[in-house]
Enzyme design. Structure first.
Site, PDB file in Angstrom:
ATOM      1  N   GLU A  39       1.326  -1.409  -0.142  1.00 12.11           N
ATOM      2  CA  GLU A  39       0.183   0.009   0.267  1.00 12.11           C
ATOM      3  C   GLU A  39       0.815   1.389  -0.274  1.00 12.11           C
ATOM      4  O   GLU A  39       1.796   1.070   1.300  1.00 12.11           O
ATOM      5  CB  GLU A  39      -0.808   0.114   1.180  1.00 12.11           C
ATOM      6  CG  GLU A  39      -2.158   1.226   1.491  1.00 12.11           C
ATOM      7  CD  GLU A  39      -2.953   1.262   2.645  1.00 12.11           C
ATOM      8  OE1 GLU A  39      -2.500  -0.302   3.497  1.00 12.11           O
ATOM      9  OE2 GLU A  39      -3.669   1.951   2.966  1.00 12.11           O
ATOM     10  N   ARG A 264       4.532 -13.184  10.043  1.00 15.13           N
ATOM     11  CA  ARG A 264       5.172 -11.949   9.577  1.00 15.13           C
ATOM     12  C   ARG A 264       6.739 -11.812  10.169  1.00 15.13           C
ATOM     13  O   ARG A 264       6.785 -12.376  10.912  1.00 15.13           O
ATOM     14  CB  ARG A 264       4.567 -10.823  10.742  1.00 15.13           C
ATOM     15  CG  ARG A 264       3.237 -10.356   9.952  1.00 15.13           C
ATOM     16  CD  ARG A 264       2.939  -9.129  10.690  1.00 15.13           C
ATOM     17  NE  ARG A 264       2.879  -7.649  10.077  1.00 15.13           N
ATOM     18  CZ  ARG A 264       2.161  -6.956   9.613  1.00 15.13           C
ATOM     19  NH1 ARG A 264       1.886  -7.830   8.700  1.00 15.13           N
ATOM     20  NH2 ARG A 264       2.242  -5.544   8.862  1.00 15.13           N
ATOM     21  N   LYS A 274       4.357   0.839   9.404  1.00 14.79           N
ATOM     22  CA  LYS A 274       4.372   2.382   9.093  1.00 14.79           C
ATOM     23  C   LYS A 274       3.656   3.341   9.845  1.00 14.79           C
ATOM     24  O   LYS A 274       4.136   4.499   9.529  1.00 14.79           O
ATOM     25  CB  LYS A 274       3.645   2.171   7.786  1.00 14.79           C
ATOM     26  CG  LYS A 274       3.622   1.455   6.609  1.00 14.79           C
ATOM     27  CD  LYS A 274       4.029   0.864   5.135  1.00 14.79           C
ATOM     28  CE  LYS A 274       2.877   0.260   5.061  1.00 14.79           C
ATOM     29  NZ  LYS A 274       2.359  -0.005   3.600  1.00 14.79           N
TER      30      LYS A 274
HETATM   31  P1  ATP Z   1       2.570  -1.995   7.767  1.00 12.04           P
HETATM   32  O1  ATP Z   1       1.061  -2.743   9.053  1.00 12.04           O
HETATM   33  O2  ATP Z   1       3.478  -2.358   8.011  1.00 12.04           O
HETATM   34  O3  ATP Z   1       2.005  -0.619   8.249  1.00 12.04           O
HETATM   35  P2  ATP Z   1       1.401  -3.174   5.149  1.00 12.04           P
HETATM   36  O4  ATP Z   1       0.752  -5.206   5.982  1.00 12.04           O
HETATM   37  O5  ATP Z   1       0.132  -2.828   6.145  1.00 12.04           O
HETATM   38  O6  ATP Z   1       1.894  -2.859   6.809  1.00 12.04           O
HETATM   39  P3  ATP Z   1       1.647  -3.015   3.616  1.00 12.04           P
HETATM   40  O7  ATP Z   1       2.004  -2.234   2.260  1.00 12.04           O
HETATM   41  O8  ATP Z   1      -0.002  -3.814   3.185  1.00 12.04           O
HETATM   42  O9  ATP Z   1       1.814  -3.225   4.425  1.00 12.04           O
HETATM   43  O10 ATP Z   1       2.387  -4.936   2.502  1.00 12.04           O
HETATM   44  C1  ATP Z   1       2.547  -5.104   1.478  1.00 12.04           C
HETATM   45  C2  ATP Z   1       2.855  -6.642   1.786  1.00 12.04           C
HETATM   46  O11 ATP Z   1       4.003  -6.873   2.507  1.00 12.04           O
HETATM   47  C3  ATP Z   1       1.865  -7.410   2.288  1.00 12.04           C
HETATM   48  O12 ATP Z   1       1.799  -8.874   1.570  1.00 12.04           O
HETATM   49  C4  ATP Z   1       2.341  -7.458   3.851  1.00 12.04           C
HETATM   50  O13 ATP Z   1       1.858  -9.068   4.386  1.00 12.04           O
HETATM   51  C5  ATP Z   1       3.567  -8.007   3.158  1.00 12.04           C
HETATM   52  N1  ATP Z   1       4.275  -7.334   4.882  1.00 12.04           N
HETATM   53  C6  ATP Z   1       4.083  -6.142   6.011  1.00 12.04           C
HETATM   54  N2  ATP Z   1       5.376  -6.738   6.482  1.00 12.04           N
HETATM   55  C7  ATP Z   1       4.990  -7.370   7.014  1.00 12.04           C
HETATM   56  C8  ATP Z   1       6.044  -8.488   7.631  1.00 12.04           C
HETATM   57  N3  ATP Z   1       6.254  -7.329   9.145  1.00 12.04           N
HETATM   58  N4  ATP Z   1       6.670  -9.066   7.289  1.00 12.04           N
HETATM   59  C9  ATP Z   1       6.257  -9.764   6.775  1.00 12.04           C
HETATM   60  N5  ATP Z   1       5.242  -9.558   5.531  1.00 12.04           N
HETATM   61  C10 ATP Z   1       5.603  -8.487   5.866  1.00 12.04           C
HETATM   62 MG    MG Z   2      -1.800  -2.669   4.627  1.00  9.57          MG
END
Ligand code: ATP
Ligand code: MG
Length: 557
Positions: A39, A264, A274
């Protein structure tokens, strides 16, 4: 490009894929096709690196493809800045989406079409419960949810949905819900909302839409449209998989993507979401998203991390179905491993004091060739100059040595790395008793630091030539947080920021060869650690070096 094939340790995702695909490597007649769907509302962090690695390396392993997709179905003010940074970070890690770069928001029209299809099939309805009522009617494990609008005629839902799209209703006035199972033990299946009204400008579609699809409805459609075969995501989506499958089953889609979840990545002594990283930036706890203490990829890059070290880290921690926390020191260990093998050696004095070799001629300068890497002659040599006045580390002299101290103290012999053996003769102190100069005499027979008579000299110290060394600022970093889990405490996580996470040293002295260091170069400063020139602040005439990682490995296997 076969020699560049990503090697990824075998894992349960690959076992699942191997169960799915035919002998020719096909899944429903397609090559394995994955996607990485960030995102664009922030910079990528080390957790994303794991997902990137899983998505791209898995596709690579099965001769498949991996798309890069901006998952921008939420109408927020996502920024081009983030999109560009995301691309840069993925390229830096060494992965390539080629020409397959997409925006989920480009599929809004198709998503709308699939929603209409569901309504027509009697599988979705417009519900006028507001969010409070929805919560109230949610039911519990023994009581099903309810909605008085569930059996509204298809025609009515179609008309209302169109009017929702046309902007006739306010935010929250109604939703489109999938008609699945109000009694399901999985609450995600209790007629989940799949569209909501939100009169908000979208960074790409502007005011075109005022209804937006929910993630659980949008994501499988994005995967279907792009022909994704395996949709790899993190564990929190496991309970949403039945809904993912339901959407795929019930829309007229040709492809049948399979969702597989993995744990994760969490690392101690840092935060990873983020939202929290943004708070650190916006409230100036750090200098920016790329502050070298941040777990962002741009921060790690500026700190001196190599793509190789991050890939090795993500590969070694492996994949599992259980969330766990990895020690920060393991990440450091992976960097140290890479730099120990590949970084050039150099000498830098961080806390300098002058050493005067009193019996060395004043007007003489000698040059010594020193190898850039003790085990890798192919990395070449560099010239260092030696003369009567040097800088050494203040801690390498003690007027009154403590027990087992083997460096300079009056009467003791020490090796000046690769140059000569010197014997300490004393020091000069200022009025406050601080040592301002150390004195020694050299033995001309020990050129190169050898002892032809075989006498034992225990200590070896690094040094730079006072006449031509260069001044630099050196930044030493430590964990950004003082506690392993800053999110678990009673206080706001920023209360646990480590006040010593950045220590700035001025007036450090570097050997002259570092004057021309390229920003991408990484060095082992002898006895100090691994360093790189700061990509933002280091300039000709004012060098700034970051300590990427110390020499000592605190990671216990
Ligand atoms: P955050 O909680 O850090 O904002 P998010 O999951 O909202 O992370 P996205 O931009 O939606 O962030 O993530 C893109 C991809 O990265 C998704 O498929 C998510 O599952 C993966 N991802 C995000 N954080 C992690 C993590 N800590 N470990 C493994 N994969 C991750
Ligand atoms: Mg997200």
């Amino acid at each position: 490009m076969d020699e560049n094939k990503e090697v990824m340790s075998n894992n349960f995702i690959h076992q699942f894929i191997e169960e799915d695909i035919s002998e020719g490597g096909d899944y429903y007649g397609k090559k394995v096709h994955t996607r990485f769907p960030p995102e664009p509302n922030g910079y990528l962090h080390i957790g994303h690196a794991k997902a990137i690695f899983v998505d791209f390396a898995t596709a690579d392993k099965y001769n498949g493809l991996c798309n890069l997709r901006m998952d921008d179905t939420n109408p927020t003010k996502e920024d081009v800045e983030y999109v560009d940074a995301i691309k840069e970070d993925i390229k830096w890690l060494g992965f390539d989406w080629e020409d397959r770069f997409y925006y989920a928001s480009d599929y809004f029209e198709q998503m709308y079409g699939y929603a209409v299809e569901l309504i027509k099939k009697g599988l979705a309805y417009v519900c006028e419960l507001n969010s409070e009522q929805m919560r109230e009617f949610r039911g519990d494990l023994t009581t099903p949810a309810k909605s008085p609008f569930r059996d509204r005629p298809i025609e009515e839902s179609l008309e209302l949905f169109e009017r929702m799209r046309n902007g006739e209703f306010e935010d929250g006035a109604m939703t489109l819900r999938a008609k699945i199972d109000l009694a399901s033990g999985n609450f995600n299946m209790r007629d989940p909302v799949i569209y909501r009204i939100n009169h908000m400008k979208h960074h790409r579609t502007g005011d075109k839409w005022c209804i937006y699809p929910m993630y659980d409805f949008a994501h499988p459609i994005e995967d279907v449209i792009e022909g994704i075969t395996h949709s790899l995501c993190t564990l929190e989506f496991e309970a949403h998989r039945p809904l993912y499958d339901w959407v795929v089953e019930n829309i007229s889609a040709e492809s049948k993507p399979r969702q597989i979840e993995f744990a994760r990545l969490g690392i101690n002594n840092t935060v990873m979401s983020k939202r929290k990283l943004r708070k650190l930036v916006e409230e100036n706890y750090v200098s920016g998203w790329d502050d070298p203490r941040m777990p962002t990829l741009c921060g790690l890059r500026r700190r001196g991390y190599t793509p190789k070290s991050i890939r090795s880290f993500t590969d070694q921690i492996g994949l599992s179905k259980v969330n766990s926390i990895v020690d920060y020191s393991f990440l450091e260990h992976c960097l140290r491993d890479d730099l120990n093998e590949n970084a050039k050696r150099a000498m830098a004095v961080l806390d300098p004091v002058k050493l005067v070799i009193t019996n060395y001629p004043e007007d003489k300068t000698e040059e010594f060739e020193i190898e850039n890497h003790p085990q890798k002659p192919e990395m070449g040599t560099r010239t260092v100059t030696f003369s009567r006045e040097l800088y050494i580390e203040a801690t390498d002299f003690m007027e009154e040595p403590i027990k087992k101290y083997q460096r300079l103290y009056p009467g003791n012999e020490v090796r000046i790395k690769s140059a000569y053996i010197v014997k300490c003769t004393g020091c000069k102190k200022d009025d406050n008793g601080n040592v301002v100069e150390v004195y020694a005499e050299y033995d001309p027979e020990t050129k190169g630091g050898n002892t032809p008579d075989g006498r034992k000299v225990r200590g070896t110290i690094h040094w730079v030539n006072a006449a031509d060394c260069i001044d630099a600022e050196v930044r030493l970093y430590d964990n950004l947080f003082t506690v392993a889990d800053p999110e678990a405490g009673d206080e706001d996580f920023v209360e646990y920021i480590n006040p010593d996470s950045l220590v700035v040293l001025n007036g450090c002295k570097l050997e002259k060869s570092l004057e021309n260091a390229e920003k991408a170069d990484r060095f082992q400063f002898m006895r100090q650690g691994y360093f790189c020139a700061d990509s933002k602040d280091s300039k000709d005439g004012k060098l700034v070096f970051n300590r990427s990682v110390s020499l000592k490995d605190s990671f216990k296997k």
